[in-house]
Design an enzyme around this catalytic site. Structure first.
Site, short mmCIF file in Angstrom:
data_model
loop_
_atom_site.label_atom_id
_atom_site.label_comp_id
_atom_site.label_asym_id
_atom_site.label_seq_id
_atom_site.Cartn_x
_atom_site.Cartn_y
_atom_site.Cartn_z
N PHE A 135 84.90 61.51 33.31
CA PHE A 135 86.25 61.75 33.99
C PHE A 135 86.27 61.82 35.69
O PHE A 135 86.40 63.14 35.99
CB PHE A 135 86.86 62.91 33.43
N ASP A 136 87.21 61.26 36.39
CA ASP A 136 87.80 61.21 37.20
C ASP A 136 89.00 62.39 37.18
O ASP A 136 89.04 63.01 35.74
CB ASP A 136 88.85 60.12 37.74
N LEU A 137 88.37 63.54 38.97
CA LEU A 137 89.25 65.12 38.68
C LEU A 137 90.77 64.81 39.20
O LEU A 137 92.32 64.60 37.81
CB LEU A 137 88.31 65.73 39.19
#
Length: 196
Positions: free
Chosen positions: A9-11
């Site tokens: 996941f990107d943040l």
């Protein structure tokens, strides 16, 4: 996603909405440098997601000013900005469901890992993730392709059975360059055209 065993996941713009913290920290840096008309918070949303130094160079036009702005940005962001943030609705439920399914979950962000880990801890997301991957303060691994190459090597995941979920083109490009499946979310800071 049935045959996918690892999800990255990107943040910013994917797990959390960092708009206030990032844009106010940029405005602080520009104010400190005497920028005549700092852009508004809404005018700076294009800076959310990509590596920050190139964005500051675009705004300021000169490398030495961008370097100074980055230091000022970090001064405010490390103390205040990283907490001017919020988890998107239902992210906790999503992560809990994915974790129960037996998939390995990771964070892969261009943000310096020292900040990303603090954000993940602060918003009680840490129990869901095996590890947080981010850049270094000296700029190493700000490129998403480089970051994901490093993360896949560290975890030993088969990239053809791994997914990258993010909201900007950098996430999609990084995934494709590493032979991962790319999934774009439209509630973040990229639009459908950019993600495609």
């Amino acid at each position: 996603m049935a045959d996918m065993n690892a999800i990255y996941f990107d943040l910013d713009g994917t797990l959390t909405d960092p708009k206030i913290g990032i844009t106010r920290s940029i405005r602080y840096a520009l104010d400190e440098l005497g920028h005549p008309t700092p852009p508004s918070e809404d005018e700076l949303t294009w800076c959310i997601g990509p590596p920050l130094l190139p964005s500051l160079k675009t705004i300021l036009g000169e490398d030495h000013l961008a370097d100074a702005a980055l230091l000022l940005y970090r001064k405010r962001f490390a103390e205040i900005g990283l907490y001017e943030n919020g988890v998107y609705p239902e992210i906790h439920d999503l992560l809990a469901t994915l974790q129960k399914s037996g998939r390995r979950l990771f964070v892969a962000t261009s943000k310096p890992v020292i900040y990303a880990e603090r954000i993940i801890d602060h918003f009680k997301l840490a129990p869901y993730f095996e590890r947080v991957f981010g850049s270094e303060l000296d700029g190493v691994r700000t490129d998403k392709t480089e970051l994901l190459t490093y993360a896949l090597k560290e975890t030993g995941d088969d990239p053809t059975r791994a997914v990258m979920i993010g909201d900007r083109r950098h996430d999609m490009i990084g995934a494709r360059n590493n032979r991962m499946t790319a999934i774009g979310v439209l509630y973040g800071y990229g639009n459908e055209q950019e993600l495609r």
